[in-house]
Design an enzyme around this catalytic site. Structure first.
Site, mmCIF file in Angstrom:
data_model
loop_
_atom_site.group_PDB
_atom_site.id
_atom_site.type_symbol
_atom_site.label_atom_id
_atom_site.label_comp_id
_atom_site.label_asym_id
_atom_site.label_seq_id
_atom_site.Cartn_x
_atom_site.Cartn_y
_atom_site.Cartn_z
ATOM 1 N N LYS A 205 0.851 -1.190 0.000
ATOM 2 C CA LYS A 205 0.000 0.000 0.000
ATOM 3 C C LYS A 205 0.882 1.233 0.000
ATOM 4 O O LYS A 205 1.749 1.386 0.865
ATOM 5 C CB LYS A 205 -0.911 -0.012 1.223
ATOM 6 N N ARG A 215 -10.959 9.723 2.257
ATOM 7 C CA ARG A 215 -10.832 10.369 3.573
ATOM 8 C C ARG A 215 -12.024 11.284 3.837
ATOM 9 O O ARG A 215 -12.452 11.425 4.980
ATOM 10 C CB ARG A 215 -9.490 11.101 3.668
ATOM 11 N N LYS A 228 1.146 10.014 5.626
ATOM 12 C CA LYS A 228 1.281 8.639 6.146
ATOM 13 C C LYS A 228 2.570 7.979 5.643
ATOM 14 O O LYS A 228 2.661 6.755 5.553
ATOM 15 C CB LYS A 228 0.035 7.834 5.768
ATOM 16 N N GLU A 244 7.447 -6.714 1.044
ATOM 17 C CA GLU A 244 6.231 -6.588 1.862
ATOM 18 C C GLU A 244 5.315 -7.798 1.644
ATOM 19 O O GLU A 244 4.752 -8.354 2.590
ATOM 20 C CB GLU A 244 5.469 -5.303 1.503
ATOM 21 N N LYS A 259 -2.286 -1.484 -3.797
ATOM 22 C CA LYS A 259 -3.133 -0.300 -3.703
ATOM 23 C C LYS A 259 -2.295 0.966 -3.773
ATOM 24 O O LYS A 259 -1.281 1.031 -3.075
ATOM 25 C CB LYS A 259 -3.882 -0.367 -2.373
ATOM 26 N N SER A 285 -10.371 5.598 -4.431
ATOM 27 C CA SER A 285 -11.333 6.681 -4.599
ATOM 28 C C SER A 285 -10.883 7.720 -5.616
ATOM 29 O O SER A 285 -11.686 8.196 -6.429
ATOM 30 C CB SER A 285 -11.588 7.336 -3.242
ATOM 31 N N TYR A 324 -15.379 1.129 -6.647
ATOM 32 C CA TYR A 324 -16.646 1.806 -6.360
ATOM 33 C C TYR A 324 -17.613 1.684 -7.531
ATOM 34 O O TYR A 324 -18.780 1.990 -7.396
ATOM 35 C CB TYR A 324 -16.386 3.280 -6.003
HETATM 36 C C1 PBG Z 1 -6.966 3.721 5.538
HETATM 37 C C2 PBG Z 1 -7.494 3.418 4.191
HETATM 38 C C3 PBG Z 1 -7.415 4.288 3.124
HETATM 39 C C4 PBG Z 1 -8.050 3.682 2.060
HETATM 40 C C5 PBG Z 1 -8.511 2.423 2.478
HETATM 41 N N1 PBG Z 1 -8.142 2.269 3.820
HETATM 42 C C6 PBG Z 1 -6.874 5.671 3.045
HETATM 43 C C7 PBG Z 1 -5.576 5.986 3.632
HETATM 44 O O1 PBG Z 1 -4.691 5.137 3.738
HETATM 45 O O2 PBG Z 1 -5.425 7.138 4.018
HETATM 46 C C8 PBG Z 1 -8.192 4.323 0.718
HETATM 47 C C9 PBG Z 1 -9.221 3.805 -0.195
HETATM 48 C C10 PBG Z 1 -9.601 4.746 -1.280
HETATM 49 O O3 PBG Z 1 -8.997 5.807 -1.502
HETATM 50 O O4 PBG Z 1 -10.569 4.410 -1.984
HETATM 51 N N2 PBG Z 1 -6.730 2.712 6.401
#
Ligand code: PBG
Length: 335
Positions: A205, A215, A228, A244, A259, A285, A324
């Site tokens: 990720k 968010r 992050k 990983e 991701k 998203s 989505y």
């Molecule tokens: C956080 C999490 C995120 C997403 C899924 N779980 C956002 C982040 O890491 O800040 C993102 C999913 C998306 O953008 O559709 N645990």
């Protein structure tokens, strides 16, 4: 991969097999079906509530009753799994994200409601990370300097996982990127007799600019200070993604996730080729929002673009994709 020695033109004309629809169908290498899709849904408090998310046009938060209705639609369209994310009320967010451990939190109520209504007609995947529950929007516990603590966070994530499993979650999906969490969660699940609860690890990720609308959806954008990058991966790295994945598999992940999705297809195919395990990708998203923005600008046809991007994940070796657009795509494929 074996490659035949090509015959010289005109003996070889690659356009020959593309000339008709039946022939293109015959030679098609990858097929997208509704069973390839995992549909992420956002849960909110109340009854009969639908809250549209402006940065994610066409996607809403639903109260638990609405989530059950969506689950039934998914079953009817052949979507095998839902992924749930809660929009926790502000007064239930705290420095330590303790609401994640509440057996009656929004997430657990949604899991139970779906399982009561649909049973094993659909799987429920639950996100393990603290960002929907913390007052600072980070995925874990922080120290005075704001650094996300690894081992202390893992302890809470274990409790969160057990809480979700007890509510009926079928797949635990840790998205937090702490070190060592897969093995610790796996041991705890075994110890509590959740032998058949799967772990789909968000193994690779990235610290991505594509998570903004998510968010907004879980209500953490305004709370999050900084970024992050001390736990999510550097977008520049690919070899590290393979490490990983190797670690998470060794610790007991049943499947792994990459991701975001489209910008990281190179990672997906490399993971598939190197490990030969079930690989999933999250078309996040920001990717959804980009497609919808292109459609709104008249730059693309939604249906064609959605199906093309989702098929790309199959071509890259993915077993499935979180998107989505899942319901829309499933309807197109079933039509
Ligand atoms: C956080 C999490 C995120 C997403 C899924 N779980 C956002 C982040 O890491 O800040 C993102 C999913 C998306 O953008 O559709 N645990």
């Amino acid at each position: 991969m074996t490659q035949t020695i090509p015959a010289p033109f005109p003996a070889l004309r690659l356009r020959r097999t593309r000339a008709t629809g039946w022939s293109r169908a015959l030679h098609r290498e990858n097929i997208l079906t509704p069973a390839d899709m995992i549909w992420p849904l956002f849960v909110t408090e109340g009854a009969g509530v639908e809250e549209p998310i402006p940065s994610l046009p066409g996607v809403s938060r639903w109260s638990v009753d609405g989530i059950v209705a969506r689950a039934k639609e998914a079953v009817a369209q052949g979507i095998p799994v839902l992924a749930l994310f809660p929009n926790t009320q502000p007064e239930r967010r705290s420095e330590d994200g303790a609401e994640a451990l509440n057996p009656d939190n929004l997430m657990c109520r949604a899991i139970r409601a779906i399982k009561d209504a649909c049973g094993d007609d659909i799987g429920v995947l639950t996100d393990v990370a603290l960002d929907p529950y913390t007052s600072h929007g980070q995925d874990g516990l922080i120290d005075d300097a704001g650094y996300v603590l690894n081992d202390a966070t893992v302890e809470v994530l274990v409790g969160q996982s057990l809480n979700q499993a007890a509510a009926g979650a079928d797949i635990i999906a840790p998205s937090d990127m702490m070190d060592g969490r897969i093995g610790t969660i796996r041991q705890a699940l075994e110890a509590e007799s959740h032998h058949n609860v799967q772990i789909m690890s968000y193994a690779a990720k990235y610290a991505s600019a594509f998570y903004g609308p998510f968010r907004d959806a879980v209500g953490s954008r305004g709370l999050l200070k900084g970024n992050k990058k001390t736990y999510q991966m550097d977008p520049a790295n690919a070899e590290e993604a393979l490490r990983e994945v190797a670690v998470d598999l060794a610790e007991g992940a049943d499947s792994v996730m990459v991701k975001p999705g489209l910008p990281y297809l190179d990672i997906a195919i490399r993971v598939k080729q190197q490990f030969g395990v079930p690989v999933f990708a999250y078309q996040v998203s920001g990717e959804y929002a980009m497609i919808e923005a292109a459609v709104a600008a008249g730059a693309a046809d939604r249906d064609t673009m959605v199906l093309e991007t989702l098929l790309a994940f199959k071509r890259a070796g993915c077993s499935g994709v979180l998107t989505y657009h899942a319901l829309h795509a499933a309807r197109l494929l079933n039509a």
